[in-house]
Design a protein around this motif. Sequence first.
Motif, PDB file in Angstrom:
ATOM      1  N   UNK A  55     -60.152  -4.767 -22.993  1.00  0.00           N
ATOM      2  CA  UNK A  55     -61.045  -4.455 -22.992  1.00  0.00           C
ATOM      3  C   UNK A  55     -62.352  -4.588 -21.765  1.00  0.00           C
ATOM      4  N   UNK A  56     -63.123  -3.842 -21.029  1.00  0.00           N
ATOM      5  CA  UNK A  56     -63.517  -4.249 -20.149  1.00  0.00           C
ATOM      6  C   UNK A  56     -63.663  -4.428 -18.833  1.00  0.00           C
ATOM      7  N   UNK A  57     -62.026  -4.369 -18.177  1.00  0.00           N
ATOM      8  CA  UNK A  57     -61.279  -5.031 -17.088  1.00  0.00           C
ATOM      9  C   UNK A  57     -62.629  -4.704 -15.753  1.00  0.00           C
ATOM     10  N   UNK A  58     -63.102  -5.162 -14.904  1.00  0.00           N
ATOM     11  CA  UNK A  58     -64.046  -5.339 -13.932  1.00  0.00           C
ATOM     12  C   UNK A  58     -63.136  -4.424 -12.894  1.00  0.00           C
ATOM     13  N   UNK A  59     -61.807  -5.552 -12.187  1.00  0.00           N
ATOM     14  CA  UNK A  59     -61.148  -4.768 -11.750  1.00  0.00           C
ATOM     15  C   UNK A  59     -59.776  -3.598 -11.330  1.00  0.00           C
ATOM     16  N   UNK A  60     -58.931  -4.285 -12.032  1.00  0.00           N
ATOM     17  CA  UNK A  60     -58.130  -3.445 -12.055  1.00  0.00           C
ATOM     18  C   UNK A  60     -57.219  -3.873 -13.552  1.00  0.00           C
ATOM     19  N   UNK A  61     -57.049  -2.813 -14.223  1.00  0.00           N
ATOM     20  CA  UNK A  61     -56.277  -2.789 -15.166  1.00  0.00           C
ATOM     21  C   UNK A  61     -54.685  -3.521 -15.142  1.00  0.00           C
ATOM     22  N   UNK A  62     -53.660  -3.031 -14.593  1.00  0.00           N
ATOM     23  CA  UNK A  62     -52.017  -3.589 -14.352  1.00  0.00           C
ATOM     24  C   UNK A  62     -52.019  -4.135 -12.803  1.00  0.00           C
ATOM     25  N   UNK A  63     -51.634  -4.629 -12.828  1.00  0.00           N
ATOM     26  CA  UNK A  63     -51.125  -5.349 -11.680  1.00  0.00           C
ATOM     27  C   UNK A  63     -49.881  -5.558 -10.812  1.00  0.00           C
ATOM     28  N   UNK A  64     -48.904  -4.655 -10.076  1.00  0.00           N
ATOM     29  CA  UNK A  64     -47.677  -5.723  -9.936  1.00  0.00           C
ATOM     30  C   UNK A  64     -47.303  -5.565  -9.027  1.00  0.00           C
ATOM     31  N   UNK A  83     -59.409   0.061 -21.304  1.00  0.00           N
ATOM     32  CA  UNK A  83     -60.287   0.353 -20.697  1.00  0.00           C
ATOM     33  C   UNK A  83     -60.958  -0.663 -19.725  1.00  0.00           C
ATOM     34  N   UNK A  84     -61.278   0.508 -18.521  1.00  0.00           N
ATOM     35  CA  UNK A  84     -61.189  -0.212 -16.760  1.00  0.00           C
ATOM     36  C   UNK A  84     -62.888   0.137 -16.756  1.00  0.00           C
ATOM     37  N   UNK A  85     -63.425  -0.384 -16.510  1.00  0.00           N
ATOM     38  CA  UNK A  85     -64.914   0.100 -15.811  1.00  0.00           C
ATOM     39  C   UNK A  85     -65.392   1.148 -14.831  1.00  0.00           C
ATOM     40  N   UNK A  86     -65.302   1.919 -14.892  1.00  0.00           N
ATOM     41  CA  UNK A  86     -65.927   2.712 -13.357  1.00  0.00           C
ATOM     42  C   UNK A  86     -65.141   2.652 -12.330  1.00  0.00           C
ATOM     43  N   UNK A  87     -65.712   1.789 -11.982  1.00  0.00           N
ATOM     44  CA  UNK A  87     -65.886   1.248 -10.205  1.00  0.00           C
ATOM     45  C   UNK A  87     -64.227   1.015  -9.940  1.00  0.00           C
ATOM     46  N   UNK A  88     -63.665   0.000 -11.088  1.00  0.00           N
ATOM     47  CA  UNK A  88     -62.365  -0.179 -10.989  1.00  0.00           C
ATOM     48  C   UNK A  88     -61.027   0.499 -11.212  1.00  0.00           C
ATOM     49  N   UNK A  89     -59.771  -0.251 -11.208  1.00  0.00           N
ATOM     50  CA  UNK A  89     -58.231   0.753 -11.021  1.00  0.00           C
ATOM     51  C   UNK A  89     -58.008   1.111 -12.039  1.00  0.00           C
ATOM     52  N   UNK A  90     -56.827   1.600 -12.545  1.00  0.00           N
ATOM     53  CA  UNK A  90     -55.868   1.315 -13.784  1.00  0.00           C
ATOM     54  C   UNK A  90     -54.876   0.869 -12.969  1.00  0.00           C
ATOM     55  N   UNK A  91     -54.511   1.562 -12.375  1.00  0.00           N
ATOM     56  CA  UNK A  91     -52.874   0.726 -12.200  1.00  0.00           C
ATOM     57  C   UNK A  91     -52.935   0.355  -9.882  1.00  0.00           C
ATOM     58  N   UNK A  92     -52.256  -0.912  -9.893  1.00  0.00           N
ATOM     59  CA  UNK A  92     -52.178  -1.679  -8.871  1.00  0.00           C
ATOM     60  C   UNK A  92     -49.916  -1.782  -8.479  1.00  0.00           C
ATOM     61  N   UNK A  93     -50.111  -0.810  -7.468  1.00  0.00           N
ATOM     62  CA  UNK A  93     -48.414  -1.502  -7.758  1.00  0.00           C
ATOM     63  C   UNK A  93     -48.231  -1.614  -6.263  1.00  0.00           C
ATOM     64  N   UNK A 132     -52.158  -8.937 -27.885  1.00  0.00           N
ATOM     65  CA  UNK A 132     -52.561  -9.520 -27.149  1.00  0.00           C
ATOM     66  C   UNK A 132     -53.834  -8.565 -26.747  1.00  0.00           C
ATOM     67  N   UNK A 133     -54.875  -8.973 -26.972  1.00  0.00           N
ATOM     68  CA  UNK A 133     -56.590  -8.692 -26.146  1.00  0.00           C
ATOM     69  C   UNK A 133     -56.791  -8.828 -25.329  1.00  0.00           C
ATOM     70  N   UNK A 134     -57.083  -7.904 -23.912  1.00  0.00           N
ATOM     71  CA  UNK A 134     -58.197  -8.888 -22.809  1.00  0.00           C
ATOM     72  C   UNK A 134     -59.100  -8.676 -22.695  1.00  0.00           C
ATOM     73  N   UNK A 135     -60.325  -8.805 -22.734  1.00  0.00           N
ATOM     74  CA  UNK A 135     -61.412  -8.928 -22.825  1.00  0.00           C
ATOM     75  C   UNK A 135     -62.674  -9.035 -21.403  1.00  0.00           C
ATOM     76  N   UNK A 136     -63.579  -8.349 -20.714  1.00  0.00           N
ATOM     77  CA  UNK A 136     -63.960  -8.820 -19.714  1.00  0.00           C
ATOM     78  C   UNK A 136     -63.374  -9.253 -18.592  1.00  0.00           C
ATOM     79  N   UNK A 137     -62.543  -9.286 -18.479  1.00  0.00           N
ATOM     80  CA  UNK A 137     -61.493 -10.303 -17.349  1.00  0.00           C
ATOM     81  C   UNK A 137     -61.624  -9.458 -16.482  1.00  0.00           C
ATOM     82  N   UNK A 138     -61.672  -9.564 -15.109  1.00  0.00           N
ATOM     83  CA  UNK A 138     -61.263  -9.067 -13.819  1.00  0.00           C
ATOM     84  C   UNK A 138     -60.237  -8.264 -13.874  1.00  0.00           C
TER      85      UNK A 138
END
Length: 354
Positions: free
Chosen positions: A268-277, A307-317, A236-242
Amino acid sequence: MMAEFVNVGALCLLFTIVSGFDVWNLDQLEQAKKNGEKLITVKDLHVPAGKTLDFQGLNGSTIQFAGRVTFGYQEWRGHLMIFKGAGYTVKGLPGHLIDGEGHRWWDTLGGNGGKLKPGFAYFQLENSYVRDLKFKNAPALGLAINACKNVQIDNLDIDNADGHTKGGHNTDGFDVARCENVKISGCRVNNQDDCLALSSGKNIVFSNNVCIGGHGIAVIGGYDGGIAEDILIKDCKVIKNNIGVRVKTMLNGKGLVKGITFDNIQLQDISEIGIVVIGNYLNSGPRGQPTKGCPIQKLQMTNIYGNVLKNGTKHLVWVADDASNWIWNSKIQGGERLRPCQGIPKGVNIECGK
């Protein structure tokens, strides 16, 4: 192990279509039900305010949409459309559009207040095939896929793009609950909430879908003791989601989340967090320490990239200490803000803050 899916598209074609019946209004639809029609074509139909376009009682039928379907405006709780039964083929013909004209209800509040908003479409089907449908501008919520069994959903377009500037909120793409052997593939969702929100079910596949503008792809545990098991989300592709993808269990919720696989997901261009658990979810947002009662077991995050935008976070667990048997392989760029993680099973390496 994922169960093999029945080819419900081929299955539905086994039903003999002996005649056709055109439907331009609700009275004609009721007549089609009385006649036991097996091929119904809905043409440029307008549904009066406060009424449901109800396709119950048509087992073994093909329902196809031509032209534009619209709905009168009324503040009410319900669904604009219902599909319920067995052996259905539901499809769209070239040029059709099912238009909820949701802007009439939108007030930036969605289901959290303001105007009372109906959901768009409710599906409770068995041994059925749904394909090639185009939905536009849900008042709130998109497609409720509830208590379905052996159902294949292909090539749906759920377009709530207007809601980005006109006050759309809680315009979920697919809300899936209590389903078994359901496959959703090749769909496109542009909205202001979860692309997929799966709260319970077994042997569900969500593949080759594109999610634009919303809150990502989510598996949600802990609603009413529900179990989400053997769920495959891939290609799947997730584009410009938070948010990109997430697994969230309810604060003080009870249930089980087991055998959840996210594989080959492009962000692609995720604004807040890439992966959340997380294990402390409430509709109003995460709150307090994560709780036990709905453990996350056999979770696989493989080949999550982009990618996640610069001010965002890759992972939150942030889960309780009852999680187990995770596999994690993400290659996310950007996201320079590091957040602390809690509850990661031993031996699993995830880039987090301290």
